[in-house]
Design an enzyme around this catalytic site. Sequence first.
Site, PDB file in Angstrom:
ATOM      1  N   GLY A 145       9.211 -11.680  21.039  1.00 54.66           N
ATOM      2  CA  GLY A 145       9.608 -13.083  21.199  1.00 54.66           C
ATOM      3  C   GLY A 145      10.972 -13.355  20.588  1.00 54.66           C
ATOM      4  O   GLY A 145      11.302 -12.831  19.526  1.00 54.66           O
ATOM      5  N   LEU A 202       4.032   4.988  -4.758  1.00 50.94           N
ATOM      6  CA  LEU A 202       3.091   5.630  -5.685  1.00 50.94           C
ATOM      7  C   LEU A 202       1.677   5.678  -5.096  1.00 50.94           C
ATOM      8  O   LEU A 202       0.933   6.631  -5.340  1.00 50.94           O
ATOM      9  CB  LEU A 202       3.108   4.908  -7.036  1.00 50.94           C
ATOM     10  CG  LEU A 202       4.467   4.995  -7.757  1.00 50.94           C
ATOM     11  CD1 LEU A 202       4.460   4.174  -9.034  1.00 50.94           C
ATOM     12  CD2 LEU A 202       4.850   6.444  -8.047  1.00 50.94           C
ATOM     13  N   ARG A 262      11.429  -3.242   1.514  1.00 46.59           N
ATOM     14  CA  ARG A 262      11.248  -3.713   2.878  1.00 46.59           C
ATOM     15  C   ARG A 262      12.248  -4.827   3.155  1.00 46.59           C
ATOM     16  O   ARG A 262      12.624  -5.573   2.265  1.00 46.59           O
ATOM     17  CB  ARG A 262       9.803  -4.206   3.083  1.00 46.59           C
ATOM     18  CG  ARG A 262       8.792  -3.072   2.908  1.00 46.59           C
ATOM     19  CD  ARG A 262       7.390  -3.494   3.242  1.00 46.59           C
ATOM     20  NE  ARG A 262       7.227  -3.947   4.605  1.00 46.59           N
ATOM     21  CZ  ARG A 262       7.069  -3.157   5.669  1.00 46.59           C
ATOM     22  NH1 ARG A 262       7.054  -1.847   5.524  1.00 46.59           N
ATOM     23  NH2 ARG A 262       6.919  -3.669   6.870  1.00 46.59           N
ATOM     24  N   MET A 266       6.381  -9.686  -1.285  1.00 46.87           N
ATOM     25  CA  MET A 266       5.918  -9.403   0.076  1.00 46.87           C
ATOM     26  C   MET A 266       4.491  -8.884  -0.019  1.00 46.87           C
ATOM     27  O   MET A 266       4.257  -7.680  -0.136  1.00 46.87           O
ATOM     28  CB  MET A 266       6.843  -8.386   0.733  1.00 46.87           C
ATOM     29  CG  MET A 266       8.215  -8.952   1.064  1.00 46.87           C
ATOM     30  SD  MET A 266       9.133  -7.795   2.078  1.00 46.87           S
ATOM     31  CE  MET A 266      10.678  -8.670   2.312  1.00 46.87           C
ATOM     32  N   ALA A 316       0.259  -9.608   1.333  1.00 48.41           N
ATOM     33  CA  ALA A 316      -0.559 -10.229   2.374  1.00 48.41           C
ATOM     34  C   ALA A 316      -1.231 -11.508   1.878  1.00 48.41           C
ATOM     35  O   ALA A 316      -1.310 -12.497   2.614  1.00 48.41           O
ATOM     36  CB  ALA A 316      -1.606  -9.230   2.851  1.00 48.41           C
ATOM     37  N   HIS A 361     -23.354  -7.848 -18.500  1.00 53.82           N
ATOM     38  CA  HIS A 361     -23.224  -6.591 -19.254  1.00 53.82           C
ATOM     39  C   HIS A 361     -24.078  -5.516 -18.593  1.00 53.82           C
ATOM     40  O   HIS A 361     -25.200  -5.805 -18.192  1.00 53.82           O
ATOM     41  CB  HIS A 361     -23.692  -6.809 -20.697  1.00 53.82           C
ATOM     42  CG  HIS A 361     -23.693  -5.547 -21.503  1.00 53.82           C
ATOM     43  ND1 HIS A 361     -22.535  -5.000 -22.009  1.00 53.82           N
ATOM     44  CD2 HIS A 361     -24.705  -4.708 -21.874  1.00 53.82           C
ATOM     45  CE1 HIS A 361     -22.830  -3.894 -22.672  1.00 53.82           C
ATOM     46  NE2 HIS A 361     -24.140  -3.689 -22.597  1.00 53.82           N
TER      47      HIS A 361
END
Length: 612
Positions: A233, A312, A401, A447, A449, A586
Site C-alpha cells: 500500500g 543474544l 531495526r 520497538m 509488540a 509459596h
Amino acid sequence: MAIMDIKVPDIGDFAEVGVIEVLVKPGDTVKVEQSLITVESDKASMEIPSSHAGVVKEVKVKIGDKVAEGSVVLTLEASGAAAAPAPAPAAPAAGAAPAPAAPAQAAPRIEAASFGGNADLECDVLVLGGGPGGYSAAFRAADLGLKVVIVERYATLGGVCLNVGCIPSKALLHVAAVIDEVSHLKAAGIDFGAPQVNIDTLRGHKEKVISKLTGGLAAMAKMRKVTTVRGVGQFVGAHHLEVEETTGTTGQEKTGAKKVVAFQRAIIAAGSQAVRLPFMPDDPRVVDSTGALALKEVPKRMLILGGGIIGLEMGTVYSTLGARLDVVEMMDGLMQGADRDLVKIWQKMNAKRFDNIMLKTKTVGAEATPEGIKVSFAAAEEGGTAPEPQVYDLVLQAVGRTPNGRKIAAEKAGVAVTDRGFINVDIQMRTNVPHIFAIGDIVGQPMLAHKAVHEAHVAAEVIAGELQGNKELASAAFNARVIPSVAYTDPEVAWVGLTEDQAKAQGIKVKKGLFPWTASGRAIANGRDEGVTKLLFDDSPEAHGHGKILGGGIVGTHAGDMIGEIALAIEMGADAVDIGKTIHPHPTLGESIGMAAEIAHGSCTDVPPQKK
Ligand code: FAD
C-alpha cells in the site's frame, strides 16, 4: 558568516544518552530542525535537530559517544540571520514509557496530493500493515462497530512478531531451554544422553507454531468482518491508498493488479525492518534475524553483530544447538538498558557459549571467502585495541531495526516522516494530519509488540469516538507509565520502569529491595538459584519513607512471566508495604517479588537479619 557550536538541547530527565547515528558530515548544508544525530537511551531514541541553518564545519561526536544537554554536536557556519532555536525533542521522564514522539502539531504542514480517481473499496478505517499493531487496531475498531480494511503485503497477518520475530524466536528458545534444562538434570542423577537434533523437524515445529497463530488471526478477522487486502500500500492522497496486489512469499512479487481504498481515517502500522550494514557481502552466510530464524543449518562458528536482545536470543538458540559464538558490540556492555548487576549474572551463566565477547568494538569490513565470512574489526574508541580479523560460518546482523516510514508515500497524504523514517504522533497516536494515526515500531522506541498493541487500541478508540460522537472513547490516550522489556535468554532478564543505573546517573534517591534467589525454595528446588529480584522505591524526602515503586528488574528463569506484576505495581502506585503484604503463593518464583518488597521495608524473614 558566524561559526557557532550546535549543542544538544534539553532532553528531559536523561543525564546522558548514547549516540547511535551521525546523520551529517562536514560540508553538508543543514536546515533548521534538520536531524543531526540520533541518540538512544534504553527506552527511547530521539533525533537531535539543528537549531540553526548553515554548513557543517566539524562534527564533534561519533557513534558510541555519550552526550548530555549542552554537549557540542558540531560547529556550523551559520547562513543568513540566525534562525530561532528548534524545539527540544520529546523525552520521557526517568524510567517512564517514552511519550509517543513529538506533539503532532509541531510537525511541518505538508501539502497532500489530490486524488481524482475512483475507489474500489470504501471504509471508515484503513489500517496499513497487519502486524501486532495493525491487526489489533483493525480488530478493536471493528469491535467498536467500524467498517475496517487492513492492507498487508504478506499472505498472513501477524507482521514481524508472529511470522519472523517474537513467536518463532520463542518457539526455538523454548526448545533450547528444554535441551539445557535436561542436560542440567545429569547432576540430579538423570541422564538422557546427548540430544539428537533433526533440524528439518525443528524448523517444521516452528512453522507449525506460526501457522497456528496466523491461522487464528485470519479466522478472527473474518469473524469481525474486517476486509483484508493483500498487497503493498502507498498513499495517493489524504483519503486514498493504492494497493499493488502481491502474491508468493516475499511480500514483493506483484501481480500487476491494483486497488484503491478510500478511507475516512487511517492508521499507519507499517512497522520496521532489520538494519543491514552496507559493507556486508550479499552472501547466504550473512543473515538478519529473519534469516537466522529460517534455521537452515547450525554453523560451527557464528558471529553476532550487536549485543542487544534479538542477537543474544538467537545466539542462545544456535549455541544450544552446537554453534560457538562471538559477539561484537560498540558499547561497553551487552544487553544495554538492563542494570549491569542483572546482566552480569546472565553473562556469568552464559560465558560458556562464547569464544569472544568483543565490547567497545565495531565491525568495519567483511569479505566472503570459500572458508567463511572474514570479518574485520576496529576499536570503537580512540586508543582502544582491535581484535584480529576472524572467519565465521554464519554472521547474524542484529544491529537494530529501521522504521518503514519512507516506503509508504506518506507525503502524498500530507504525513510528515523524520529523516530516519519514523512518524511522529501525539499522545492519541495522531500524526500531523488529524485524520491519520500511526502506531507500533514506526512511531519510535521501544520497538516492542506489547507497545504496538496498546497504541493500536488507543488509535482505534479515538477514531471510533470521533466518528460516533462518543466523548469518552474520543479522549483515549496512550498514557502508560512504563513498558516492560524482556530478554528471553537463559536465564531471562526483565526490567521495567526506572533502573538502578538510571537512578544513579540521574541522582534519583531510591530504596532498593534485592532478593537473592539463593533464598528462594522454589529456585533451589528447580536447580536454578542464580537469579535476583530487585525493586526500587522512591526514597526522596517528599516520599517520607513510604515511597512508591519506581522500577524493578529480575534475572532468572521465567523473569519475563513475572515482570508484569512489577509493571502493575508501578501503574497502581504501590509502595513496599502494598507489595510485601500481597500474599504470593509459596513456593513460587513470583514470591521473590513480595520478598524483595519486604526487604526494602525491612520485614523479610527469609533472609538473614538486615542491618538496622
Ligand atoms: P510489524 O510487526 O513490523 O508489522 C508491520 C506490517 O506491515 C508487516 O507485516 C509488513 O509486511 C506490513 N507492511 C509494511 N509496509 C507495508 C506496505 N507498504 N503495504 C502493506 N503492508 C506493509 N517484541 C516483543 O514485544 N517481544 C519479543 O519477544 C520480540 N521478539 C522479537 C524477535 C525478533 C527476531 C524481532 C525481529 C522482533 C521482535 N520483537 C519483539 C519486536 C516486534 O516484533 C515488533 O515490535 C512488532 O512486530 C511491531 O509491530 P508493528 O505492528 O508495529 O509492525
